[in-house]
Design a protein around this motif. Structure first.
Motif, mmCIF file in Angstrom:
data_model
loop_
_atom_site.group_PDB
_atom_site.id
_atom_site.type_symbol
_atom_site.label_atom_id
_atom_site.label_comp_id
_atom_site.label_asym_id
_atom_site.label_seq_id
_atom_site.Cartn_x
_atom_site.Cartn_y
_atom_site.Cartn_z
ATOM 1 N N THR A 102 -21.622 -30.221 -36.667
ATOM 2 C CA THR A 102 -22.556 -30.342 -35.555
ATOM 3 C C THR A 102 -23.992 -30.043 -35.945
ATOM 4 O OG1 THR A 102 -20.789 -29.578 -34.107
ATOM 5 C CG2 THR A 102 -22.996 -29.620 -33.178
ATOM 6 N N SER A 103 -24.238 -28.879 -36.532
ATOM 7 C CA SER A 103 -25.623 -28.487 -36.786
ATOM 8 C C SER A 103 -26.301 -29.389 -37.810
ATOM 9 C CB SER A 103 -25.711 -27.019 -37.211
ATOM 10 O OG SER A 103 -25.050 -26.805 -38.428
ATOM 11 N N THR A 104 -25.609 -29.760 -38.862
ATOM 12 C CA THR A 104 -26.201 -30.643 -39.870
ATOM 13 C C THR A 104 -26.525 -32.003 -39.277
ATOM 14 O OG1 THR A 104 -24.963 -29.518 -41.609
ATOM 15 C CG2 THR A 104 -25.859 -31.688 -42.142
ATOM 16 N N ARG A 124 -29.466 -31.671 -36.787
ATOM 17 C CA ARG A 124 -30.729 -31.469 -37.513
ATOM 18 C C ARG A 124 -31.242 -32.789 -38.088
ATOM 19 N NH1 ARG A 124 -31.723 -26.174 -37.706
ATOM 20 N NH2 ARG A 124 -29.933 -24.787 -37.678
ATOM 21 N N LEU A 172 -32.948 -24.978 -33.942
ATOM 22 C CA LEU A 172 -31.633 -25.314 -33.414
ATOM 23 C C LEU A 172 -30.706 -24.130 -33.599
ATOM 24 C CD1 LEU A 172 -29.618 -27.474 -32.335
ATOM 25 C CD2 LEU A 172 -29.166 -28.056 -34.727
ATOM 26 N N ASP A 173 -30.169 -23.639 -32.500
ATOM 27 C CA ASP A 173 -29.183 -22.568 -32.525
ATOM 28 C C ASP A 173 -27.855 -23.233 -32.173
ATOM 29 O OD1 ASP A 173 -27.716 -20.260 -32.366
ATOM 30 O OD2 ASP A 173 -28.582 -19.603 -30.477
ATOM 31 N N SER A 174 -27.052 -23.547 -33.183
ATOM 32 C CA SER A 174 -25.860 -24.352 -32.960
ATOM 33 C C SER A 174 -24.618 -23.714 -33.550
ATOM 34 C CB SER A 174 -26.050 -25.738 -33.593
ATOM 35 O OG SER A 174 -24.877 -26.490 -33.512
ATOM 36 N N GLU A 190 -20.864 -24.262 -35.116
ATOM 37 C CA GLU A 190 -20.252 -25.290 -35.949
ATOM 38 C C GLU A 190 -19.031 -25.838 -35.224
ATOM 39 O OE1 GLU A 190 -21.597 -26.668 -38.484
ATOM 40 O OE2 GLU A 190 -23.241 -25.272 -38.335
#
Length: 98
Positions: free
Chosen positions: A19-21, A24, A45-47, A49
Motif C-alpha cells: 500500500t504505502s509504496t 507514494r 503519508l502515514d500508511s 502496510e
C-alpha cells in the motif's frame, strides 16, 4: 493504472501490492504532473502496510490521484510551496486527507 500493473508484475508472488509504496508512487507522479514546481510540494503519508490486489489498487490509485490533483489545484496556489498530508489506515474506521 499502468503504475499498478507495473508494480504488480514486479512483485514476487504477483498477487498483491504494498500500500504505502504504491500510494507514494501514485502521489509523487500526480505532484510531478500537476505542479509547476513539484520540488516545493511536501507529501506526508502515514500508511499501514495493507496488501492490495489489482482490483483494489486501480480504483485506489485513481482516487488518490484525483485527491492530490484537487489539493494542488484548489489548495496550493500555483508555484507556491505546500504540504499534502494523508493518514491512511485503520480500515475501515480511519481514512482521511487534509
Amino acid at each position: 493504472m499502468a503504475l499498478a500493473h507495473e508494480r504488480l508484475y514486479n512483485m514476487p508472488d504477483l498477487t498483491s501490492l504494498c500500500t504505502s509504496t504504491y500510494l507514494r508512487d501514485v502521489i509523487a507522479s500526480a505532484i510531478k504532473s500537476n505542479s509547476e514546481r513539484p520540488e516545493t510540494i511536501d507529501f506526508e503519508l502515514d500508511s499501514e502496510e495493507i496488501p492490495l490486489t489489482l482490483d483494489t489498487a486501480i480504483p485506489l490509485g485513481l482516487a488518490a490521484n484525483e485527491l492530490v490533483t484537487n489539493c494542488l489545484k484548489h489548495g496550493i496556489p500555483k508555484g507556491r510551496p505546500g504540504k499534502i498530508r494523508s493518514p491512511f489506515g485503520g480500515f475501515p474506521a480511519r481514512f482521511g486527507w487534509s
